[in-house]
Design a protein around this motif. Structure first.
Motif, PDB file in Angstrom:
ATOM      1  N   ASP A  45       0.978  -1.244  -0.048  1.00  0.00           N
ATOM      2  CA  ASP A  45      -0.195  -0.162  -0.017  1.00  0.00           C
ATOM      3  C   ASP A  45       0.781   1.154   0.046  1.00  0.00           C
ATOM      4  O   ASP A  45       0.959   2.487  -0.223  1.00  0.00           O
ATOM      5  CB  ASP A  45      -1.180  -0.044   0.742  1.00  0.00           C
ATOM      6  CG  ASP A  45      -1.864  -0.916   1.089  1.00  0.00           C
ATOM      7  OD1 ASP A  45      -2.509  -1.257  -0.163  1.00  0.00           O
ATOM      8  OD2 ASP A  45      -1.992  -1.131   2.146  1.00  0.00           O
ATOM      9  N   ARG A  46       2.413   1.353   0.121  1.00  0.00           N
ATOM     10  CA  ARG A  46       3.298   2.271   0.356  1.00  0.00           C
ATOM     11  C   ARG A  46       3.523   2.757  -0.697  1.00  0.00           C
ATOM     12  O   ARG A  46       4.066   3.256  -1.718  1.00  0.00           O
ATOM     13  CB  ARG A  46       4.147   1.764   1.197  1.00  0.00           C
ATOM     14  CG  ARG A  46       3.585   2.436   3.051  1.00  0.00           C
ATOM     15  CD  ARG A  46       5.130   1.836   3.535  1.00  0.00           C
ATOM     16  NE  ARG A  46       4.711   2.516   5.219  1.00  0.00           N
ATOM     17  CZ  ARG A  46       4.741   3.622   5.661  1.00  0.00           C
ATOM     18  NH1 ARG A  46       5.662   4.187   5.276  1.00  0.00           N
ATOM     19  NH2 ARG A  46       4.679   3.549   6.255  1.00  0.00           N
ATOM     20  N   GLY A  47       3.530   1.467  -2.421  1.00  0.00           N
ATOM     21  CA  GLY A  47       4.240   1.456  -3.507  1.00  0.00           C
ATOM     22  C   GLY A  47       5.177   0.437  -3.726  1.00  0.00           C
ATOM     23  O   GLY A  47       5.513   0.743  -4.904  1.00  0.00           O
ATOM     24  N   TYR A  48       5.259  -0.326  -2.883  1.00  0.00           N
ATOM     25  CA  TYR A  48       6.482  -1.386  -3.120  1.00  0.00           C
ATOM     26  C   TYR A  48       5.914  -2.347  -3.594  1.00  0.00           C
ATOM     27  O   TYR A  48       5.602  -3.201  -3.446  1.00  0.00           O
ATOM     28  CB  TYR A  48       6.859  -1.468  -1.951  1.00  0.00           C
ATOM     29  CG  TYR A  48       7.968  -1.704  -1.712  1.00  0.00           C
ATOM     30  CD1 TYR A  48       9.583  -1.397  -2.980  1.00  0.00           C
ATOM     31  CD2 TYR A  48       8.724  -3.277  -1.039  1.00  0.00           C
ATOM     32  CE1 TYR A  48      11.241  -2.043  -2.545  1.00  0.00           C
ATOM     33  CE2 TYR A  48       9.741  -4.114  -1.406  1.00  0.00           C
ATOM     34  CZ  TYR A  48      11.407  -3.737  -1.780  1.00  0.00           C
ATOM     35  OH  TYR A  48      11.699  -4.057  -1.943  1.00  0.00           O
ATOM     36  N   SER A  49       7.058  -2.623  -4.926  1.00  0.00           N
ATOM     37  CA  SER A  49       6.418  -3.068  -6.123  1.00  0.00           C
ATOM     38  C   SER A  49       6.599  -4.334  -5.667  1.00  0.00           C
ATOM     39  O   SER A  49       5.993  -5.534  -5.800  1.00  0.00           O
ATOM     40  CB  SER A  49       7.033  -3.415  -7.725  1.00  0.00           C
ATOM     41  OG  SER A  49       8.127  -3.187  -7.274  1.00  0.00           O
ATOM     42  N   LYS A  50       8.173  -4.931  -4.821  1.00  0.00           N
ATOM     43  CA  LYS A  50       8.019  -6.184  -4.245  1.00  0.00           C
ATOM     44  C   LYS A  50       6.892  -6.532  -3.762  1.00  0.00           C
ATOM     45  O   LYS A  50       6.288  -7.838  -3.971  1.00  0.00           O
ATOM     46  CB  LYS A  50       9.467  -6.337  -4.083  1.00  0.00           C
ATOM     47  CG  LYS A  50      10.388  -6.250  -5.042  1.00  0.00           C
ATOM     48  CD  LYS A  50      11.539  -6.810  -4.292  1.00  0.00           C
ATOM     49  CE  LYS A  50      13.281  -6.403  -5.367  1.00  0.00           C
ATOM     50  NZ  LYS A  50      14.500  -6.225  -4.888  1.00  0.00           N
ATOM     51  N   ALA A  51       6.387  -5.985  -2.455  1.00  0.00           N
ATOM     52  CA  ALA A  51       5.143  -6.515  -1.779  1.00  0.00           C
ATOM     53  C   ALA A  51       3.858  -6.239  -2.628  1.00  0.00           C
ATOM     54  O   ALA A  51       3.457  -7.213  -2.280  1.00  0.00           O
ATOM     55  CB  ALA A  51       5.486  -5.212  -0.416  1.00  0.00           C
ATOM     56  N   GLN A  52       3.816  -5.800  -3.378  1.00  0.00           N
ATOM     57  CA  GLN A  52       3.219  -5.634  -4.582  1.00  0.00           C
ATOM     58  C   GLN A  52       2.578  -7.144  -4.971  1.00  0.00           C
ATOM     59  O   GLN A  52       1.695  -7.850  -5.344  1.00  0.00           O
ATOM     60  CB  GLN A  52       2.355  -4.691  -5.429  1.00  0.00           C
ATOM     61  CG  GLN A  52       2.371  -3.418  -4.955  1.00  0.00           C
ATOM     62  CD  GLN A  52       2.525  -2.426  -5.487  1.00  0.00           C
ATOM     63  OE1 GLN A  52       3.302  -2.302  -6.744  1.00  0.00           O
ATOM     64  NE2 GLN A  52       2.039  -1.167  -5.700  1.00  0.00           N
ATOM     65  N   PHE A  53       3.995  -8.003  -5.301  1.00  0.00           N
ATOM     66  CA  PHE A  53       3.319  -8.859  -6.043  1.00  0.00           C
ATOM     67  C   PHE A  53       3.387 -10.220  -4.816  1.00  0.00           C
ATOM     68  O   PHE A  53       3.089 -10.920  -5.401  1.00  0.00           O
ATOM     69  CB  PHE A  53       4.956  -9.449  -6.729  1.00  0.00           C
ATOM     70  CG  PHE A  53       5.320 -10.852  -6.974  1.00  0.00           C
ATOM     71  CD1 PHE A  53       4.937 -11.387  -8.844  1.00  0.00           C
ATOM     72  CD2 PHE A  53       6.662 -11.307  -6.290  1.00  0.00           C
ATOM     73  CE1 PHE A  53       5.171 -12.245  -8.621  1.00  0.00           C
ATOM     74  CE2 PHE A  53       6.277 -13.011  -6.859  1.00  0.00           C
ATOM     75  CZ  PHE A  53       5.480 -13.382  -7.634  1.00  0.00           C
ATOM     76  N   ASN A  54       4.291  -9.962  -4.098  1.00  0.00           N
ATOM     77  CA  ASN A  54       3.695 -10.605  -2.803  1.00  0.00           C
ATOM     78  C   ASN A  54       2.731 -11.319  -1.580  1.00  0.00           C
ATOM     79  O   ASN A  54       2.209 -12.062  -1.978  1.00  0.00           O
ATOM     80  CB  ASN A  54       4.899 -10.790  -1.411  1.00  0.00           C
ATOM     81  CG  ASN A  54       6.650 -11.157  -1.993  1.00  0.00           C
ATOM     82  OD1 ASN A  54       6.677 -11.938  -2.718  1.00  0.00           O
ATOM     83  ND2 ASN A  54       7.513 -10.436  -1.394  1.00  0.00           N
ATOM     84  N   VAL A  55       1.774  -9.756  -2.493  1.00  0.00           N
ATOM     85  CA  VAL A  55       0.597  -9.798  -1.548  1.00  0.00           C
ATOM     86  C   VAL A  55      -0.540 -10.362  -2.705  1.00  0.00           C
ATOM     87  O   VAL A  55      -1.076 -11.201  -2.232  1.00  0.00           O
ATOM     88  CB  VAL A  55      -0.343  -8.606  -2.137  1.00  0.00           C
ATOM     89  CG1 VAL A  55      -1.850  -8.401  -1.582  1.00  0.00           C
ATOM     90  CG2 VAL A  55       0.361  -7.087  -0.753  1.00  0.00           C
ATOM     91  N   GLY A  56       0.636 -10.225  -4.208  1.00  0.00           N
ATOM     92  CA  GLY A  56      -1.146 -11.154  -5.156  1.00  0.00           C
ATOM     93  C   GLY A  56      -0.521 -12.423  -5.361  1.00  0.00           C
ATOM     94  O   GLY A  56      -1.684 -12.912  -5.430  1.00  0.00           O
ATOM     95  N   LEU A  57       0.581 -12.806  -4.725  1.00  0.00           N
ATOM     96  CA  LEU A  57       0.990 -14.655  -4.489  1.00  0.00           C
ATOM     97  C   LEU A  57       0.146 -15.167  -3.082  1.00  0.00           C
ATOM     98  O   LEU A  57      -0.300 -15.833  -3.440  1.00  0.00           O
ATOM     99  CB  LEU A  57       3.082 -14.956  -4.041  1.00  0.00           C
ATOM    100  CG  LEU A  57       3.323 -14.358  -4.742  1.00  0.00           C
ATOM    101  CD1 LEU A  57       4.770 -15.156  -4.788  1.00  0.00           C
ATOM    102  CD2 LEU A  57       3.132 -15.576  -6.116  1.00  0.00           C
ATOM    103  N   CYS A  58      -0.064 -14.200  -1.821  1.00  0.00           N
ATOM    104  CA  CYS A  58      -0.420 -14.256  -0.768  1.00  0.00           C
ATOM    105  C   CYS A  58      -2.904 -14.463  -1.604  1.00  0.00           C
ATOM    106  O   CYS A  58      -2.876 -16.102  -1.167  1.00  0.00           O
ATOM    107  CB  CYS A  58      -1.250 -13.564   0.595  1.00  0.00           C
ATOM    108  SG  CYS A  58       0.271 -12.900   0.544  1.00  0.00           S
TER     109      CYS A  58
END
Length: 200
Positions: A45-58
């Motif tokens: 939610d802070r715009g970090y792309s690696k975390a966005q990818f990981n949320v997608g995986l979740c």
């Protein structure tokens, strides 16, 4: 002074996002999936792309949260727009599988997949190779190009498909000798289809 303060805020925001993403990864490894998901989500939610990818995986696999492919695609899309190669692959694949009849979405999907393939994502190379070979209007040379990229990255299934291309003359001049070479390499890498083809 205002510019310096803004730059410090940006650095702090990025550092916090990186830390949250690492904490999420470690939580997942320890089996604390809900905590991992929460950390990924805060960083995403802070715009970090690696975390966005990981949320997608979740969301895709239902780890730490309910399984939801639309939400997974939402986060993959954001990460893909930030040039995250694996997110480009997963989002492109999602678009092709869930809206294959829409021409503009198909073109968008192919653009993401091709970016991922160029970035060296073997899964994207293999997917594009098969897609271009089997599409409604096959583009055999283009398909073979991506299959060869994936095969040269160690994908045994793609190596098998390259053998099929040589055996049947798809996108390349027919050559049984080359087909056998690719089948042997695929079989040696554990591909059962190639082993079966060699027996025949």
């Amino acid at each position: 002074l205002e510019e310096a303060a803004f730059q410090l805020q940006q650095i702090f925001r990025i550092d916090i996002s990186i830390a949250l993403n690492i904490l999420g990864i470690e939580s997942m490894r320890a089996g604390h999936c809900r905590t991992g998901y929460s950390c990924f989500k805060l960083a995403a939610d802070r715009g970090y792309s690696k975390a966005q990818f990981n949320v997608g995986l979740c969301y895709e696999h239902g780890r730490g949260t309910e399984k939801d492919l639309e939400k997974a695609a939402f986060y993959y899309c954001h990460a893909a727009r930030s040039c995250h190669p694996m997110a480009q692959y997963r989002y492109g694949r999602y678009l092709l599988q869930h809206s294959p009849a829409q021409w503009h979405r198909q073109q968008r999907a192919l653009a993401f997949l091709e970016q991922a393939a160029v970035a060296g994502i073997t899964e994207a190379q293999a997917y594009l190779g098969v897609f271009y070979m089997r599409g409604l209007q096959p583009q055999e040379k283009k398909g073979l190009k991506y299959l060869l990229l994936a095969a040269n990255s160690g994908d045994a299934q793609s190596r098998y498909h390259v053998g099929v291309c040589y055996e049947q003359g798809l996108g390349v001049q027919q050559s049984l000798a080359q087909a056998l070479r690719h089948y042997r390499e695929a079989a040696a890498a554990g591909n059962c289809h190639a082993r079966e083809r060699l027996r025949l």
